[in-house]
Design an enzyme around this catalytic site. Structure first.
Site, PDB file in Angstrom:
ATOM      1  CD  GLU A  78       6.072  -3.689   3.536  1.00  0.00           C
ATOM      2  OE1 GLU A  78       5.399  -4.520   4.181  1.00  0.00           O
ATOM      3  OE2 GLU A  78       6.526  -2.642   4.038  1.00  0.00           O
ATOM      4  CB  SER A 107     -11.400   7.404  -3.682  1.00  0.00           C
ATOM      5  OG  SER A 107     -10.198   7.917  -3.118  1.00  0.00           O
ATOM      6  CE  LYS A 133      -6.428   2.143  -0.647  1.00  0.00           C
ATOM      7  NZ  LYS A 133      -7.108   2.195   0.656  1.00  0.00           N
ATOM      8  NE  ARG A 171      -5.722   9.687   3.273  1.00  0.00           N
ATOM      9  CZ  ARG A 171      -4.461   9.930   2.938  1.00  0.00           C
ATOM     10  NH1 ARG A 171      -4.093  11.156   2.569  1.00  0.00           N
ATOM     11  NH2 ARG A 171      -3.570   8.967   2.960  1.00  0.00           N
ATOM     12  CE1 TYR A 173     -15.001   3.234  -2.813  1.00  0.00           C
ATOM     13  CE2 TYR A 173     -13.200   3.759  -4.301  1.00  0.00           C
ATOM     14  CZ  TYR A 173     -13.665   3.542  -3.030  1.00  0.00           C
ATOM     15  OH  TYR A 173     -12.811   3.611  -1.955  1.00  0.00           O
ATOM     16  CE  LYS A 191      -3.656   2.304   2.652  1.00  0.00           C
ATOM     17  NZ  LYS A 191      -4.500   2.231   3.858  1.00  0.00           N
ATOM     18  CE  LYS A 245      -3.523   8.184   6.833  1.00  0.00           C
ATOM     19  NZ  LYS A 245      -4.692   7.274   6.753  1.00  0.00           N
TER      20      LYS A 245
END
Length: 361
Positions: free
Chosen positions: A268, A309, A283, A239, A348, A229, A252
Site C-alpha cells: 500500500e 481516538s 493508522k 466516529r 489528541y 489504514k 469498512k
C-alpha cells in the site's frame, strides 16, 4: 538491501569475552561482588547521563493536533467518549490554532462534524466551497498563517451512510469515489490547505489527486497519505466526534486493511509513494508499531502515525480512574512512536504533551 558482513557480527566479541574464564579478583577485593567489566547501569546512574545517551527524544515539533469542527459561535462542545476533547466552532478553532502555534506545534488537522441535514448519499457538501472545513481554513490561515493546516480527504463526514466512499447497494465504489475525492481535495486547496490527507483507502486516489493539484496550480500542496489504514476497533470515539457512529451502514473492511496483515502495508505504501505521496501514515498507532517500523525502515520516507481516538480514550480512562499516571503514560506512548520510526504523531494529547514537555525542559 542486505549488506555483506565484512567483520565479526555485532556483539560477537562481547560473547567471546563473556565466555572466557573470569580474571582473578585483585587482592583484598570483596568476594561478594560480581566480576563484571560491562555494567549497563552505569549510563543510567544519573539524569544528566541518561540524557546524554538517550536514543530518541520527543518535542512539540513532533506533534500534530487533530481538531474537531462544529457549526456555531463560541462553542466548545465536550465529546463524552474523548475526555478533554471538544468540538469547536470556527472562532474557537482559531483560538486553538493560535495556542498550537504558541506551543510550538507545527500543524493542526481539521475534521468536521457536518450538520446531518447537509449529508447525502453523494457527499455533496464535501464540494461546497463554503463548507465548515473551508471556512475554518480561511479563518485560521488569515490569523495564524505560519501554522500548517492539514485537511482530511474522505467522504464519511458528508455521506448519509457514514462510509468514506460512494455506496451502491453494499458495494463501495472505488473509481467513482476517486472522482469526488479529487474535487474535494481541490476545494480544500483553494481554501488554504497546506497538506491534503486522503484517508479513504480507495485505490489510485493519491495519483489522481496529485495530478489534479498540479494541473490547477497547487504544486506546492503536499499529500499526506493514510497509506496503511486498518479496519480497526479503535476508531469508535472519533466516529462519535464527527457524528458517523450512529449512521454507519455495515463496516469498512472492504477498503480498510485487515489488522492481520503487515506485508500488505508495504505494498500500500509503495503504491502511494509511486503515485506522488510526500508523506505516508500508519493508522492506528500503538497496536501497529511494527508496521510503522517496517514502513520507515523499508522506504525512508517521512512517516507519520495517528494515535487514534480509542488509544487516547484508553489512556484517559485509566488515568481518570487513578490506575496509571496520565502524564507519564501519555509521554511514554508518544515516545514509543518515535522509537518505532515515526517522524510525527497526530494525537489528541498534542497541547497537553507540548505543555508538559515545556515544563520538563
Amino acid at each position: 538491501m542486505i549488506w555483506p558482513l565484512t567483520s565479526k557480527p555485532k556483539f560477537e566479541s562481547f560473547r567471546e569475552e563473556q565466555a572466557a574464564p573470569p580474571a582473578p579478583a585483585p587482592a583484598g577485593a570483596k568476594q561478594n561482588r560480581l566480576d563484571l567489566s560491562l555494567r549497563l547501569r552505569r549510563n543510567r546512574k544519573a539524569e544528566w547521563s541518561r540524557r546524554l545517551v538517550r536514543e530518541n527524544t520527543l518535542s512539540a515539533a513532533d506533534l500534530i493536533w487533530p481538531i474537531f469542527l462544529s457549526e456555531g459561535e463560541n462553542l466548545r462542545e465536550p465529546i463524552p467518549s474523548l475526555p478533554g476533547v471538544e468540538r469547536l466552532s470556527i472562532d474557537e478553532a482559531v483560538r486553538a490554532a493560535a495556542e498550537a502555534a504558541e506551543l510550538g506545534i507545527p500543524a493542526i488537522a481539521l475534521f468536521p462534524n457536518t450538520d446531518p441535514a447537509l449529508r447525502d448519499e453523494k457527499a455533496s457538501e464535501a464540494l461546497n466551497p463554503d463548507n465548515l472545513v473551508c471556512r475554518a481554513l480561511h479563518a485560521i490561515k488569515k490569523e495564524i498563517p505560519q501554522l500548517g493546516l492539514i485537511t482530511d480527504v474522505a467522504l464519511d463526514p458528508y455521506t448519509s451512510h457514514g462510509h468514506d466512499g460512494l455506496l451502491r447497494g453494499e458495494e463501495i465504489l472505488n473509481d467513482e469515489t476517486v472522482i469526488v475525492l479529487v474535487e474535494q481535495a481541490l476545494n480544500q486547496a483553494r481554501a488554504g490547505a497546506d497538506i491534503i490527507a486522503p484517508s479513504d483507502m480507495m485505490d489510485g486516489r493519491v495519483g489522481a489527486i496529485r495530478a489534479a493539484l498540479d494541473a490547477h496550480g497547487f504544486e506546492a500542496v503536499q499529500i499526506l497519505s493514510y497509506a496503511a489504514k486498518y479496519a480497526s476497533a479503535f476508531y469508535g470515539p472519533f466516529r462519535d466526534a464527527i457524528g458517523t457512529n450512529a449512521i454507519l451502514v455495515g463496516d469498512k473492511r472492504t477498503y480498510q486493511m485487515d489488522p492481520a496483515n503487515s506485508d500488505e502495508a508495504l505494498r500500500e505504501v509503495a503504491q502511494d509513494i509511486e503515485e506522488g505521496a510526500d508523506i505516508v501514515m500508519v493508522k492506528p498507532g500503538l497496536p501497529y508499531l511494527d508496521v510503522i517500523f517496517r514502513v520507515k525502515d523499508h522506504f525512508g520516507l517521512p512517516t507519520f502515525a495517528y494515535q487514534v481516538s480509542g488509544e487516547y480514550a484508553m489512556i484517559m480512562a485509566a488515568a481518570n480512574n487513578g490506575w496509571i499516571d496520565g502524564d507519564k503514560a501519555m509521554l511514554e506512548s508518544l515516545l514509543a512512536f518515535k522509537r518505532a520510526g515515526a517522524d510525527a504523531v497526530l494525537t489528541y494529547f498534542a497541547p497537553r504533551a507540548a505543555k508538559k514537555l515545556k515544563e520538563l525542559a
